[in-house]
Design a protein around this motif. Structure first.
Motif, short mmCIF file in Angstrom:
data_model
loop_
_atom_site.label_atom_id
_atom_site.label_comp_id
_atom_site.label_asym_id
_atom_site.label_seq_id
_atom_site.Cartn_x
_atom_site.Cartn_y
_atom_site.Cartn_z
N UNK A 57 71.93 40.52 12.34
CA UNK A 57 71.80 39.43 13.31
C UNK A 57 72.84 38.35 13.06
N UNK A 58 73.05 37.99 11.80
CA UNK A 58 74.03 36.96 11.46
C UNK A 58 75.44 37.40 11.82
N UNK A 62 78.50 35.97 14.56
CA UNK A 62 79.74 35.50 13.96
C UNK A 62 79.60 34.70 12.68
N UNK A 63 78.45 34.82 12.00
CA UNK A 63 78.26 34.09 10.74
C UNK A 63 78.46 35.04 9.55
N UNK A 64 78.93 34.47 8.44
CA UNK A 64 79.13 35.25 7.22
C UNK A 64 77.81 35.33 6.47
N UNK A 65 77.23 36.51 6.41
CA UNK A 65 75.92 36.69 5.79
C UNK A 65 75.96 36.49 4.28
N UNK A 66 77.14 36.41 3.69
CA UNK A 66 77.26 36.30 2.24
C UNK A 66 77.39 34.86 1.75
N UNK A 67 77.40 33.90 2.67
CA UNK A 67 77.53 32.49 2.29
C UNK A 67 76.24 31.78 2.68
N UNK A 78 73.81 39.05 0.10
CA UNK A 78 73.81 38.45 1.44
C UNK A 78 72.93 37.20 1.42
N UNK A 79 73.46 36.13 0.87
CA UNK A 79 72.67 34.93 0.62
C UNK A 79 72.14 34.29 1.90
N UNK A 80 72.97 34.24 2.95
CA UNK A 80 72.51 33.63 4.19
C UNK A 80 71.44 34.48 4.86
N UNK A 81 71.54 35.80 4.73
CA UNK A 81 70.51 36.68 5.27
C UNK A 81 69.19 36.45 4.54
N UNK A 163 70.75 29.06 14.85
CA UNK A 163 71.37 28.50 13.65
C UNK A 163 72.88 28.38 13.83
N UNK A 164 73.50 29.40 14.44
CA UNK A 164 74.95 29.37 14.66
C UNK A 164 75.33 28.21 15.58
N UNK A 165 74.51 27.94 16.58
CA UNK A 165 74.81 26.83 17.48
C UNK A 165 74.78 25.50 16.75
N UNK A 166 73.86 25.35 15.84
CA UNK A 166 73.81 24.11 15.08
C UNK A 166 75.02 23.97 14.17
#
Length: 303
Positions: A57-58, A62-67, A78-81, A163-166
């Motif tokens: 999903x992340x 377009x988000x980096x799931x590892x940050x 995958x810290x953000x996941x 979350x990406x929009x924010x």
């Protein structure tokens, strides 16, 4: 100090919710790498499934799931996941595990303990859990923020999109409480959903023009039935501009829902779907020549 004890308090009462097969599925606390009992083996497996869905999903938005924010960054993690899935552990993962145990859908015979104490599941048990997981993802809820009915499988994507929009500075608003099925999934101490809930404006949604085209084989009675079902779904979300061509104004979450519904109807062996994403600046990209012009659903309706 209170936050540090919170996970322990949560898991300390999980055993009280196991009502069947208590001897084989007794839960004394969380352990992993490796799991040392049947319940922890199931939890680790389902958490892995949820983490994979959250990662996908992340990446889709377009988000980096590892940050991540709440989980420390380290290679391969995958810290953000993990941040994103915190709000969904209880309602998607833990509830599923409890249901499987209490309904006796999993049996003690499906678990084996290794010499080092690690507990592993056999293939049949994993298959049972995967089947139940897929069924769970097809159940629908009304998203408390978007106000739309979506499948559970789309919830990680919807949360990642918000979350990406924010993060991109598209939205800023006061806190909004979020509850799903009567269970709060917005824990201010866990998960980025707390950030999402406190920063996304209520009912502010970004629509794009999506062109949906389909080709359904109608040589059989079943094919004709599929054609009617596909057309009916498209009518629910947009306007027919040509045979088998619909224009729909959708936001990203609803678009994923429409895609999911149509994919469940067609036979991929004989039918096909095409989705054209024209964005929200589409008026210069569409030219109509001839009869039956479409109307702009975003313009004021004059009666």
């Amino acid at each position: 100090m209170w936050r540090a004890r919170q996970p322990l308090g949560y898991f300390s009462v999980l055993d009280d919710l196991i009502l069947q097969q208590k001897e084989a599925f007794r839960f004394a606390g969380r352990n992993r790498r490796p799991p040392l009992d049947n319940v922890n083996a199931m939890l680790s497996f389902v958490y892995t499934l949820l983490a994979h869905d959250s990662t996908s999903a992340l990446e889709a938005v377009g988000l980096d799931a590892y940050v991540g924010f709440l989980h420390r960054d380290r290679p391969g993690r995958t810290s953000l996941a993990l941040d994103l899935m915190e709000e969904l552990r209880g309602v998607m993962a833990d509830r599923l595990v409890l249901t499987l145990i209490n309904r006796r859908m999993v049996k003690p015979e499906g678990f084996h303990q290794k010499e080092n104490g690690a507990v592993l599941m056999d293939d049949e048990t994993r298959k049972t859990i995967l089947t139940a997981w897929q069924s769970k993802k097809q159940e629908t809820i009304v998203h408390p923020f978007l106000g739309e009915k979506i499948a559970w499988g789309l919830v990680p994507y919807a949360q990642a999109m918000l979350f990406a929009r924010y993060l991109r500075g598209d939205t800023t608003v006061p806190a909004v409480s979020m509850e799903i099925s009567g269970i709060s999934t917005m824990n201010p101490a866990t998960g980025p959903a707390a950030v999402i809930a406190s920063t996304i404006p209520m009912r502010r949604r970004y629509f794009m023009l999506v062109l949906i085209t389909y080709d359904v084989n109608t040589e059989t009675t079943a094919g004709k039935k599929r054609l009617r079902k596909v057309a009916k779904q498209c009518v629910n979300y947009g306007q027919r501009v040509q045979n088998s061509v619909f224009e729909c104004h959708l936001d990203a979450a609803i678009c994923r829902e429409v895609e999911h519904k149509l994919e469940q109807i067609i036979d991929p062996e004989t039918d096909s779907l095409r989705f054209y994403y024209l964005g929200n600046n589409y008026k210069t990209k569409v030219k109509h020549v001839g009869a039956k012009p479409s109307f702009d659903v975003t313009e004021p309706l004059i009666i």
